[in-house]
Write a protein that holds these residues in place. Structure first.
Motif, PDB file in Angstrom:
ATOM      1  N   ASP A  94       0.864  -1.179   0.000  1.00 15.73           N
ATOM      2  CA  ASP A  94       0.000   0.000   0.000  1.00 15.73           C
ATOM      3  C   ASP A  94       0.906   1.237   0.000  1.00 15.73           C
ATOM      4  N   PRO A  95       1.066   1.891  -1.155  1.00 10.25           N
ATOM      5  CA  PRO A  95       1.981   3.034  -1.216  1.00 10.25           C
ATOM      6  C   PRO A  95       1.513   4.233  -0.393  1.00 10.25           C
ATOM      7  N   ASP A  96       0.214   4.336  -0.149  1.00 11.31           N
ATOM      8  CA  ASP A  96      -0.286   5.454   0.646  1.00 11.31           C
ATOM      9  C   ASP A  96       0.177   5.343   2.096  1.00 11.31           C
ATOM     10  N   GLY A  97       0.143   4.131   2.627  1.00  7.99           N
ATOM     11  CA  GLY A  97       0.556   3.921   4.010  1.00  7.99           C
ATOM     12  C   GLY A  97       1.992   3.454   4.155  1.00  7.99           C
ATOM     13  N   GLY A  98       2.603   3.065   3.042  1.00  7.99           N
ATOM     14  CA  GLY A  98       3.975   2.572   3.088  1.00  7.99           C
ATOM     15  C   GLY A  98       4.103   1.249   3.816  1.00  7.99           C
TER      16      GLY A  98
END
Length: 93
Positions: free
Chosen positions: A58-62
């Motif tokens: 999840d790139p938004d949350g890393g």
């Protein structure tokens, strides 16, 4: 004439916003590369998991999200790992 010019200016502004919105990349969850999959497998195995289902980043949350990771005891968890492949959260199913 001034009213017409103002309407045209508003229209240009709206078109500009639309173009920016279309040009902005939409980041989606993705699966792991071969190297990332190996690191995730090493971590999960060391934590006592024997199998798991879907793995996504999840790139938004890393964070890495692992669905239905099953311990040797049979209990399943949804697991989250940070960018360094360390377990940061386990939710039992």
């Amino acid at each position: 004439l001034a009213e017409a010019g103002r309407r045209f200016g508003d229209h240009k502004l709206l078109v500009g916003f639309a173009l920016v919105a279309l040009a902005a990349p939409a980041f989606a969850d993705r699966g792991p590369s071969k190297e990332e999959a190996q690191a995730i497998s090493t971590t999960l195995t060391a934590e006592g998991f024997k199998s798991w289902n879907k793995v996504e980043y999840d790139p938004d949350g890393g964070i890495w999200k692992v669905d239905d990771a099953r311990k040797i005891s049979g209990k399943t968890y949804d697991v989250q790992l940070n960018r360094n492949f360390q377990v940061i959260k386990k939710d039992g199913d």
